[in-house]
Design a protein around this motif. Structure first.
Motif, PDB file in Angstrom:
ATOM      1  N   LEU A 154      42.201  32.192  37.081  1.00 51.17           N
ATOM      2  CA  LEU A 154      41.978  33.079  38.218  1.00 51.17           C
ATOM      3  C   LEU A 154      43.205  33.063  39.124  1.00 51.17           C
ATOM      4  N   PRO A 155      43.466  34.162  39.824  1.00 53.21           N
ATOM      5  CA  PRO A 155      44.549  34.131  40.813  1.00 53.21           C
ATOM      6  C   PRO A 155      44.158  33.222  41.976  1.00 53.21           C
ATOM      7  N   THR A 156      45.149  32.773  42.740  1.00 57.35           N
ATOM      8  CA  THR A 156      44.890  31.897  43.896  1.00 57.35           C
ATOM      9  C   THR A 156      45.473  32.557  45.149  1.00 57.35           C
ATOM     10  N   PRO A 157      44.736  33.520  45.729  1.00 56.35           N
ATOM     11  CA  PRO A 157      45.263  34.213  46.905  1.00 56.35           C
ATOM     12  C   PRO A 157      45.330  33.303  48.128  1.00 56.35           C
ATOM     13  N   VAL A 158      46.441  33.406  48.859  1.00 54.65           N
ATOM     14  CA  VAL A 158      46.641  32.645  50.099  1.00 54.65           C
ATOM     15  C   VAL A 158      47.055  33.634  51.188  1.00 54.65           C
ATOM     16  N   ILE A 159      46.354  33.592  52.323  1.00 58.33           N
ATOM     17  CA  ILE A 159      46.629  34.494  53.440  1.00 58.33           C
ATOM     18  C   ILE A 159      47.425  33.743  54.499  1.00 58.33           C
ATOM     19  N   SER A 180      47.713  42.611  42.439  1.00 52.20           N
ATOM     20  CA  SER A 180      47.268  43.717  43.283  1.00 52.20           C
ATOM     21  C   SER A 180      46.178  43.198  44.206  1.00 52.20           C
ATOM     22  N   TYR A 181      45.923  43.973  45.299  1.00 48.37           N
ATOM     23  CA  TYR A 181      45.024  43.468  46.335  1.00 48.37           C
ATOM     24  C   TYR A 181      44.139  44.595  46.863  1.00 48.37           C
ATOM     25  N   LEU A 182      42.947  44.208  47.318  1.00 46.79           N
ATOM     26  CA  LEU A 182      42.057  45.125  48.010  1.00 46.79           C
ATOM     27  C   LEU A 182      41.426  44.368  49.176  1.00 46.79           C
ATOM     28  N   TRP A 183      41.756  44.830  50.400  1.00 49.70           N
ATOM     29  CA  TRP A 183      41.226  44.192  51.610  1.00 49.70           C
ATOM     30  C   TRP A 183      39.858  44.773  51.952  1.00 49.70           C
ATOM     31  N   SER A 184      39.127  44.034  52.747  1.00 52.21           N
ATOM     32  CA  SER A 184      37.789  44.479  53.140  1.00 52.21           C
ATOM     33  C   SER A 184      37.834  45.714  54.027  1.00 52.21           C
ATOM     34  N   ASN A 185      38.999  46.029  54.601  1.00 54.81           N
ATOM     35  CA  ASN A 185      39.119  47.256  55.394  1.00 54.81           C
ATOM     36  C   ASN A 185      39.640  48.420  54.561  1.00 54.81           C
ATOM     37  N   GLY A 186      39.732  48.226  53.232  1.00 55.66           N
ATOM     38  CA  GLY A 186      40.107  49.305  52.336  1.00 55.66           C
ATOM     39  C   GLY A 186      41.589  49.385  52.016  1.00 55.66           C
ATOM     40  N   GLN A 187      42.436  48.609  52.718  1.00 57.10           N
ATOM     41  CA  GLN A 187      43.866  48.675  52.456  1.00 57.10           C
ATOM     42  C   GLN A 187      44.205  47.930  51.163  1.00 57.10           C
ATOM     43  N   THR A 188      45.280  48.386  50.519  1.00 59.90           N
ATOM     44  CA  THR A 188      45.647  47.827  49.214  1.00 59.90           C
ATOM     45  C   THR A 188      47.041  47.215  49.209  1.00 59.90           C
ATOM     46  N   TYR A 200      38.469  39.014  57.785  1.00 58.88           N
ATOM     47  CA  TYR A 200      39.080  39.910  56.805  1.00 58.88           C
ATOM     48  C   TYR A 200      39.132  39.207  55.446  1.00 58.88           C
ATOM     49  N   THR A 201      38.595  39.872  54.428  1.00 58.54           N
ATOM     50  CA  THR A 201      38.540  39.332  53.068  1.00 58.54           C
ATOM     51  C   THR A 201      39.421  40.179  52.159  1.00 58.54           C
ATOM     52  N   VAL A 202      40.164  39.505  51.281  1.00 58.90           N
ATOM     53  CA  VAL A 202      41.006  40.219  50.329  1.00 58.90           C
ATOM     54  C   VAL A 202      40.629  39.759  48.922  1.00 58.90           C
ATOM     55  N   THR A 203      40.536  40.721  48.020  1.00 59.94           N
ATOM     56  CA  THR A 203      40.307  40.437  46.604  1.00 59.94           C
ATOM     57  C   THR A 203      41.623  40.618  45.867  1.00 59.94           C
ATOM     58  N   ALA A 204      42.097  39.530  45.267  1.00 64.97           N
ATOM     59  CA  ALA A 204      43.357  39.563  44.514  1.00 64.97           C
ATOM     60  C   ALA A 204      43.046  39.684  43.031  1.00 64.97           C
ATOM     61  N   ALA A 212      39.938  36.950  42.429  1.00 63.31           N
ATOM     62  CA  ALA A 212      39.495  35.879  43.320  1.00 63.31           C
ATOM     63  C   ALA A 212      39.647  36.398  44.739  1.00 63.31           C
ATOM     64  N   THR A 213      38.911  35.810  45.679  1.00 68.01           N
ATOM     65  CA  THR A 213      38.934  36.283  47.061  1.00 68.01           C
ATOM     66  C   THR A 213      39.385  35.185  48.010  1.00 68.01           C
ATOM     67  N   ALA A 214      39.910  35.621  49.146  1.00 69.36           N
ATOM     68  CA  ALA A 214      40.258  34.725  50.243  1.00 69.36           C
ATOM     69  C   ALA A 214      39.891  35.435  51.537  1.00 69.36           C
ATOM     70  N   SER A 215      39.561  34.666  52.577  1.00 70.94           N
ATOM     71  CA  SER A 215      39.149  35.244  53.856  1.00 70.94           C
ATOM     72  C   SER A 215      39.918  34.610  55.000  1.00 70.94           C
ATOM     73  N   GLN A 216      40.109  35.385  56.058  1.00 70.59           N
ATOM     74  CA  GLN A 216      40.775  34.880  57.256  1.00 70.59           C
ATOM     75  C   GLN A 216      40.136  35.537  58.482  1.00 70.59           C
TER      76      GLN A 216
END
Length: 340
Positions: A154-159, A180-188, A200-204, A212-216
């Motif tokens: 799995l990817p290991t996203p870090v914010i 590639s990325y998809l944020w919870s606000n729709g930005q990529t 804010y959550t991002v799916t990497a 995988a997801t990360a949140s901040q």
């Protein structure tokens, strides 16, 4: 003369019946005589025993010529046919992501034995490996198929970024660890600019399609409400005392650093105070201090009178008056020598 004709019996041969075998397997053929002992044998494949083992690749008819003790011969035959080999296939994914489960399904047989020991036609797999299955068909023939399964990490996203800001400001959150990325606000994009409080959550997604997801959490602190009270209109030569409130630290444009600024402007002046609250957020407030010029006062009237007379003194240059006698009028009638 007489001749005696002796008729010898010929062999009555029994041979293994015709049969079918699986590809690569062996058939056992046996010939015997029900009445006598056979002494010699010759098979069509040149073998010379009473029993032989054969492994033909195509259907074959085996003929044997046998001789008994009377030196009489007979022939018999048996056909060995070949079953079609089962065609075994394995369906399923060749690549999965860590923590996912792949289901491998075997087909083409009636019974199965996997390299894992399972005997069902399908197995769940979560570990990277090569999996093989041996299947048997209705004739008992077997074949083997195999399939390799790759387990991608799995990817290991870090914010990263500033997560606490003041109202009116913005911050940039940046993520790495994926393709590639998809944020919870729709930005990529990998980086997004924010000015609103929230989580804010991002799916990497990796190059292999694993996610995988990360949140901040982003905190937006309110600005202080700055206010100024005090003297905003003074006369030339007087001191204005201004008091700021709404924060814990204060910085005046006059150089004063406390909540209270003591000012002695010689002309009307604008003063600004920057107020900082406990969260480090700032706001400013502007106040104008008006400096009024002093009035130019003149007194008109007799400064010398005869005893028994009175003098009328008139003050000019102001809008209100306060004589040393206590009078509040612009004119003052006096008959006593003094300084007024």
């Amino acid at each position: 003369d007489t001749v005696t004709l002796i008729v010898k019996s010929i062999p009555e041969l029994e041979i293994t019946p015709s049969q079918s075998i699986c590809p690569g397997k062996t058939a056992h053929l046996v010939v015997s005589d029900t009445l006598d002992v056979l002494t010699t044998f010759i098979w069509s494949n040149s073998q010379v025993d009473s029993s032989i083992e054969v492994s033909p690749s195509v259907e074959t008819n085996y003929i044997v010529t046998a001789t008994n003790s009377n030196q009489c011969t007979a022939t018999a035959s048996s056909t060995v046919s070949i079953y079609a080999a089962p065609v075994i296939s394995i369906s399923g994914l060749s690549s999965i992501c860590q923590s996912e489960t792949d289901t491998l399904i075997a087909s083409g047989g009636v019974s199965y034995l996997w390299s894992t020991g399972a005997t069902t036609n399908s197995i769940p797999v979560t570990i990277q490996n090569s999996y093989s299955v041996t299947a048997h068909d209705i004739n008992g023939c077997s074949a083997t198929a195999s399939k390799s399964v790759i387990v991608n990490p799995l990817p290991t996203p870090v914010i990263s970024g500033i997560t606490t800001i003041c109202q009116g400001n913005s911050t940039t959150l940046t993520v790495n660890g994926g393709a590639s990325y998809l944020w919870s606000n729709g930005q990529t994009n990998a980086s997004i600019s924010l000015n609103t409080q929230g989580n804010y959550t991002v799916t990497a997604t990796s190059n292999h399609g694993c996610t995988a997801t990360a949140s901040q959490n982003v905190t937006v602190n309110p600005l202080p409400v700055a206010s100024i009270t005090g003297d905003t209109v003074i006369c030339l030569g007087e001191t204005a005392v201004l008091t700021a409130s709404g924060g814990i630290n204060y910085s005046w444009s006059s150089g004063d650093l406390g909540a209270i600024a003591t000012l002695s402007p010689t002309q009307s002046t604008a003063y600004t105070v920057v107020v900082t609250n406990s969260e480090g957020c700032t706001a400013s407030r502007l106040v104008h201090v008006v400096v009024n010029s002093l009035p130019s006062v003149s007194i008109f009237g007799e400064n010398s009178i005869c005893q028994g007379q009175s003098a009328i003194l008139t003050a000019r240059g102001g809008t209100s008056y306060h004589w040393s006698t206590g009078s509040l009028d612009s004119t003052l009638t006096v008959d006593v020598p003094n300084t007024y």
